[in-house]
Design a protein around this motif. Structure first.
Motif, PDB file in Angstrom:
ATOM      1  N   TRP A  59       0.849  -1.201   0.000  1.00 44.04           N
ATOM      2  CA  TRP A  59       0.000   0.000   0.000  1.00 44.04           C
ATOM      3  C   TRP A  59       0.874   1.236   0.000  1.00 44.04           C
ATOM      4  O   TRP A  59       1.660   1.461   0.920  1.00 44.04           O
ATOM      5  N   GLY A  60       0.777   2.024  -1.044  1.00 46.94           N
ATOM      6  CA  GLY A  60       1.548   3.265  -1.117  1.00 46.94           C
ATOM      7  C   GLY A  60       3.027   3.054  -1.372  1.00 46.94           C
ATOM      8  O   GLY A  60       3.828   3.938  -1.149  1.00 46.94           O
ATOM      9  N   ILE A  61       3.393   1.865  -1.849  1.00 44.62           N
ATOM     10  CA  ILE A  61       4.795   1.584  -2.157  1.00 44.62           C
ATOM     11  C   ILE A  61       4.919   1.492  -3.676  1.00 44.62           C
ATOM     12  O   ILE A  61       4.415   0.544  -4.280  1.00 44.62           O
ATOM     13  N   PRO A  62       5.558   2.487  -4.292  1.00 42.36           N
ATOM     14  CA  PRO A  62       5.708   2.446  -5.746  1.00 42.36           C
ATOM     15  C   PRO A  62       6.485   1.198  -6.186  1.00 42.36           C
ATOM     16  O   PRO A  62       7.331   0.704  -5.452  1.00 42.36           O
ATOM     17  N   THR A  63       6.211   0.709  -7.360  1.00 38.32           N
ATOM     18  CA  THR A  63       6.884  -0.475  -7.874  1.00 38.32           C
ATOM     19  C   THR A  63       8.395  -0.296  -7.794  1.00 38.32           C
ATOM     20  O   THR A  63       8.934   0.703  -8.241  1.00 38.32           O
ATOM     21  N   GLY A  64       9.057  -1.269  -7.178  1.00 33.00           N
ATOM     22  CA  GLY A  64      10.512  -1.240  -7.068  1.00 33.00           C
ATOM     23  C   GLY A  64      11.038  -0.458  -5.882  1.00 33.00           C
ATOM     24  O   GLY A  64      12.214  -0.532  -5.574  1.00 33.00           O
ATOM     25  N   ALA A  65      10.193   0.298  -5.196  1.00 29.16           N
ATOM     26  CA  ALA A  65      10.652   1.085  -4.056  1.00 29.16           C
ATOM     27  C   ALA A  65      10.778   0.206  -2.821  1.00 29.16           C
ATOM     28  O   ALA A  65      10.126  -0.823  -2.697  1.00 29.16           O
ATOM     29  N   GLN A  66      11.604   0.623  -1.897  1.00 34.01           N
ATOM     30  CA  GLN A  66      11.795  -0.126  -0.657  1.00 34.01           C
ATOM     31  C   GLN A  66      11.067   0.504   0.521  1.00 34.01           C
ATOM     32  O   GLN A  66      11.118  -0.010   1.633  1.00 34.01           O
ATOM     33  N   SER A  67      10.420   1.609   0.298  1.00 29.66           N
ATOM     34  CA  SER A  67       9.688   2.240   1.400  1.00 29.66           C
ATOM     35  C   SER A  67       8.386   2.818   0.858  1.00 29.66           C
ATOM     36  O   SER A  67       8.177   2.913  -0.338  1.00 29.66           O
ATOM     37  N   GLY A  68       7.538   3.188   1.760  1.00 29.59           N
ATOM     38  CA  GLY A  68       6.245   3.742   1.395  1.00 29.59           C
ATOM     39  C   GLY A  68       5.473   4.004   2.671  1.00 29.59           C
ATOM     40  O   GLY A  68       6.049   4.324   3.694  1.00 29.59           O
ATOM     41  N   ILE A  69       4.189   3.797   2.623  1.00 29.65           N
ATOM     42  CA  ILE A  69       3.338   4.026   3.780  1.00 29.65           C
ATOM     43  C   ILE A  69       3.612   2.962   4.832  1.00 29.65           C
ATOM     44  O   ILE A  69       3.724   1.780   4.517  1.00 29.65           O
ATOM     45  N   GLY A  70       3.713   3.401   6.070  1.00 31.42           N
ATOM     46  CA  GLY A  70       3.858   2.474   7.184  1.00 31.42           C
ATOM     47  C   GLY A  70       2.638   2.562   8.086  1.00 31.42           C
ATOM     48  O   GLY A  70       1.922   3.562   8.083  1.00 31.42           O
TER      49      GLY A  70
END
Length: 136
Positions: A59-70
């Motif tokens: 959820w809220g983590i763009p493709t390939g990203a390692q972080s996003g919504i916590g």
């Protein structure tokens, strides 16, 4: 109890949240297996997530990203995802997993993977050992 046993069979950190999945599905009029199946698809049931994020759903983590919504904890994540699916997807016309998937995920295989886990959860029959572990 089926969801709890299924999560246990995968050594998922979400085992203790089985009732939360069902409660939030009921509250948001969703299939009780859906949010757990998304966690299976996105993070192998919470085993592969950004550290400390409690985000098993991408959820809220763009493709390939390692972080996003916590989230604060698993309960908070399950509640947020369930409400988000209802408000931002189902209430806006995405009535099938395929329709949700076209918005939710970049992968064209996402809906098939979610359906796979829904079917596995539905048909899961705990072995004696899993049943004992879950019952304690």
């Amino acid at each position: 109890s089926r969801l709890r046993a299924y999560l246990q069979s995968h050594n998922s950190p979400l085992v203790e949240e089985a009732e939360v999945f069902v409660r939030e599905a009921d509250r948001n009029d969703l299939d009780w297996r859906l949010v757990a199946a998304i966690a299976g698809t996105e993070s192998t049931f919470g085993k592969h997530i950004p550290q400390g994020s409690y985000n098993a759903w991408g959820w809220g983590i763009p493709t390939g990203a390692q972080s996003g919504i916590g989230f604060r904890n698993w309960d908070h994540g399950i509640t947020t995802i369930s409400e988000g699916l209802r408000k931002n997807y189902v209430n806006r016309g995405a009535q099938t997993i395929e329709q949700i998937g076209r918005i939710y995920a970049a992968s064209p295989r996402w809906a098939g993977n979610v359906r796979f886990f829904i079917a596995k959860i539905e048909s899961f029959v705990p072995t004696g050992a899993e049943y004992l572990e879950v019952s304690i």
